[in-house]
Design a protein around this motif. Structure first.
Motif, PDB file in Angstrom:
ATOM      1  N   THR B  78       0.808  -1.219   0.000  1.00 34.87           N
ATOM      2  CA  THR B  78       0.000   0.000   0.000  1.00 34.87           C
ATOM      3  C   THR B  78       0.838   1.264   0.000  1.00 34.87           C
ATOM      4  O   THR B  78       0.323   2.355  -0.175  1.00 34.87           O
ATOM      5  CB  THR B  78      -0.929   0.042   1.234  1.00 34.87           C
ATOM      6  N   ARG B  79       2.161   1.127   0.216  1.00 37.39           N
ATOM      7  CA  ARG B  79       2.987   2.325   0.265  1.00 37.39           C
ATOM      8  C   ARG B  79       4.131   2.232  -0.733  1.00 37.39           C
ATOM      9  O   ARG B  79       4.676   1.167  -0.988  1.00 37.39           O
ATOM     10  CB  ARG B  79       3.545   2.525   1.681  1.00 37.39           C
ATOM     11  N   GLY B  90       4.909   7.619   0.249  1.00 32.46           N
ATOM     12  CA  GLY B  90       3.493   7.903   0.408  1.00 32.46           C
ATOM     13  C   GLY B  90       2.595   6.755   0.013  1.00 32.46           C
ATOM     14  O   GLY B  90       3.051   5.686  -0.408  1.00 32.46           O
ATOM     15  N   GLU B  91       1.303   7.000   0.206  1.00 31.73           N
ATOM     16  CA  GLU B  91       0.269   6.016  -0.072  1.00 31.73           C
ATOM     17  C   GLU B  91       0.220   5.702  -1.569  1.00 31.73           C
ATOM     18  O   GLU B  91       0.357   6.578  -2.402  1.00 31.73           O
ATOM     19  CB  GLU B  91      -1.073   6.609   0.356  1.00 31.73           C
ATOM     20  N   ASP B  93      -1.914   4.964  -4.709  1.00 36.91           N
ATOM     21  CA  ASP B  93      -3.285   5.267  -5.099  1.00 36.91           C
ATOM     22  C   ASP B  93      -3.595   4.450  -6.359  1.00 36.91           C
ATOM     23  O   ASP B  93      -3.213   4.794  -7.456  1.00 36.91           O
ATOM     24  CB  ASP B  93      -3.357   6.786  -5.384  1.00 36.91           C
ATOM     25  N   GLY B 122       0.278  10.015  -5.904  1.00 33.74           N
ATOM     26  CA  GLY B 122       0.620   8.621  -5.564  1.00 33.74           C
ATOM     27  C   GLY B 122      -0.035   7.601  -6.477  1.00 33.74           C
ATOM     28  O   GLY B 122      -0.021   6.413  -6.194  1.00 33.74           O
TER      29      GLY B 122
END
Lengths: 248, 399
Positions: B78-79, B90-91, B93, B122
């Motif tokens: 997820t990162r 960051g995350e 997306d 992201g």
């Protein structure tokens, strides 16, 4: 002692042996001679019931070994074959070591005593005049031996189960002259302990090794007598012609 | 007259030579074709054909391998820190093509994309090639990773149609194939040998007369018929007996394959046993051995190389069998953990998937490479059978 009384033998429709009566004394060598297809091998194979393996055969008359009718219902064929050893035309050792070849008959007989087996193997190889040649390579494959050695191995193999009778079906026909003479010397030795019946195509061989000779032709026993007589002064005209090489 | 006969013989010889040559050539071409199609796999992109992964232009991550792509889209990663060299943080997306807004005219799509990507730093988007803006843009293509031999040969997931990054690990298929074949041979060997010994040594000529053709007939039954039998009889039976949720399992495949391998094993083993010289049997019997002692002490050891060859060729038959296995094993491409679970074999995979794999695509090439693996396995098996059989010929010859 082997005795046959009025034995007839049939391969399905073919009458292969006709009314054969014969007596072979213990500790003698009897040679069976005659042209190909005369029935001499069939006759030999009566005594260890090897003919039983062929489908659709029939035997009549009496076939006695030491007075016992070997075709009687009560006779166990495998027991009989332990008493009546056989050496075949071509050396047929098993795909096993020399030692295991000789020990085979004991092993199938449920002998488990290792020292006894080793003892019998040595004695049998000695009796077959092979011990000196193979004693250092008992664990090697039997196929490493020459043809003549293989045949003596087959004789040792037959002797290991202590038979009283030894049947030999042209035992030297696939061998060279030197190996042949060794086998013949061996037969002369073995005569002291065994009753030997030998089928041979070689007239000189029959004359050299046997005490008595039977001449077969077309399923009949033409003449049977002292080997000396058969070869020097046979009664029957056909026998005379055959032993003198006029046919056959 | 003489020259004309010689002339005719020349022509006949020529025809035979020609047909032999042509046949060998065709076989060679088939093998070459197989390998040529399969070899392309490691140069094909690991993504679905016609699609691209895109990120924001400020994202410095260079390349993401197929495994990571899958984990990202599965939500396991997820990162951004977890992928690449860590230049991006960051995350993550995730954006999938199906989330694109509907538009009247697809020509505006590149502009729409620029807007979407421009607003989300992201982002990682999985999109059709033709929607990507041309020239300098905020939308950056991510270099597509290639399928690596490691992924293919050592991968334990076979999910060839998963979007965006299909998983093409062959281990489940290879293990499935070997598992099913191995147990098939274990199951077939004992009865097969039993029948071979019975036929060669014990059966009367009349029993042999009808049993042998019947067994050979068994070899001629189409495999789909065996599959049908397996599906209708065996699968429910196994489900019932072992109390399984589904009867389609490796075991069902093994049993069907065992039945199918029986004729091969029986015929070849019987030939080997009958090939043992009569003189050896007679020698054994003449020493007072019983028939059974003769069989297991002399005949079987002498025929052992032929019997081994029979077993190996039986395996060969089982490994390549397609239809019957496809019908009864349940075809779940997962690592088999027991005999009672569905498995999928290589041939079944090829048969089931080749029709829907776009020609020339990654999936298509992967299937061809599977074919190559199968070819290699069966070739090794056949060569070893031949080796065992010829090695056995040298032994046991008389003087």
């Amino acid at each position: 002692m082997i005795e046959t009384k009025h034995v007839d033998f049939y391969y399905s429709g073919f009458h292969a042996l006709k009314d054969i009566s014969m007596r072979m004394e213990a500790r003698t060598v009897t040679a069976l001679i005659g042209p190909s297809g005369c029935g001499k091998s069939t006759f030999l194979r009566l005594f260890n019931r090897m003919n039983d393996l062929i489908d659709d055969t029939r035997v009549s008359g009496e076939c006695l070994i030491d007075g016992e009718d070997i075709y009687h219902k009560s006779v166990a064929v495998d027991e009989l074959r332990k008493r009546v050893g056989m050496v075949f035309q071509k050396p047929n050792p098993f795909p096993k070591s020399i030692f295991e070849n000789v020990a085979y008959g004991l092993r199938v007989n449920d002998v488990r005593d290792k020292s006894f087996i080793a003892c019998r193997v040595e004695a049998s190889l000695r009796a077959a005049a092979l011990w000196g040649e193979v004693k250092d390579k008992l664990r090697e494959s039997a196929f490493a031996l020459s043809g003549g050695q293989q045949q003596r191995l087959c004789i040792a193999r037959a002797l290991a189960v202590s038979p009283s009778v030894l049947l030999m079906d042209e035992p030297a026909s696939a061998l060279d002259p030197i190996s042949t003479s060794k086998i013949e010397e061996l037969i002369a030795d073995l005569k002291r302990d065994y009753t030997i019946v030998i089928v041979t195509h070689n007239m000189q061989q029959a004359a050299r090794v046997s005490d008595k000779t039977g001449f077969f032709m077309m399923g009949e026993l033409v003449e049977f007598g002292e080997t000396r007589m058969i070869f020097s002064d046979p009664v029957n005209e056909q026998t005379r012609n055959y032993v003198n090489g006029r046919f056959g | 007259m003489k020259w004309s006969r010689r002339f005719v013989e020349r022509i006949i010889e020529g025809l035979f030579t020609l047909s032999g040559g042509v046949t060998s050539l065709i076989i060679l071409l088939v093998v070459l074709f197989l390998f040529r199609e399969g070899a392309g796999l490691f140069t094909s992109p690991s993504l679905e054909k016609g699609y691209t992964l895109c990120v924001h232009a400020s994202n410095l991550t260079g390349e993401i391998d197929a495994r990571e792509v899958k984990r990202i889209f599965d939500g396991e990663i997820t990162r951004w820190e977890e992928v690449g060299a860590g230049e991006m943080t960051g995350e993550i997306d995730v954006f999938h093509a199906s989330e694109l807004p509907r538009v009247e005219d697809e020509a505006v799509m590149p502009r729409v994309l620029e807007e979407i990507v421009g607003g989300r730093r992201g982002i990682i988007a999985f999109l059709p090639d033709e929607f990507l803006p041309a020239g300098e843009s905020v939308v950056k293509r991510l270099a597509a990773g290639r399928v690596t031999p490691g992924d293919f040969f050592a991968g334990d997931e076979w999910q060839p149609t998963v979007s965006p990054a299909p998983r093409l690990g062959v281990l489940p298929l290879v293990t499935g194939t070997l598992l099913v074949s191995f147990f098939a041979i274990i199951l077939a060997l004992v009865p097969g040998l039993g029948v071979a010994i019975y036929l060669a040594e014990l059966a009367g000529s009349r029993a042999r007369g009808w049993l042998k053709p019947a067994i050979e007939l068994l070899a001629g039954i189409p495999s789909v018929v065996y599959g049908f039998f397996g599906l209708v009889v065996l699968v429910p039976f196994i489900q019932e007996v072992f109390d399984l949720p589904v009867g389609e399992s490796a075991l069902a495949g093994s049993v069907v394959l065992a039945i199918m391998a029986l004729p091969t094993i029986i015929t070849i083993a019987e030939d080997a046993i009958r090939g043992v010289p009569r003189a050896l049997r007679e020698a054994s019997l003449a020493l007072g051995a019983t028939r059974w002692q003769t069989i297991y002490r002399v005949v079987i050891p002498r025929a052992s190389s032929g019997i081994t060859a029979a077993a190996v060729l039986g395996i060969g038959r089982a490994v390549g069998e397609t239809m019957a296995v496809l019908m009864v094993t349940g075809n779940a491409a997962v690592m088999p953990r027991s005999l009672f679970e569905p498995v999928r074999t290589i041939p079944a995979t090829i048969a089931a998937e080749l029709g829907e794999a776009p020609s020339g695509g990654t999936h298509y090439r992967a299937l061809f490479l599977l074919g190559c693996i199968l070819f290699a396995i069966t070739m090794v098996i056949n060569l070893s059978a031949e080796f065992i059989a010829t090695r056995g010929q040298g032994k046991g010859e008389g003087a």
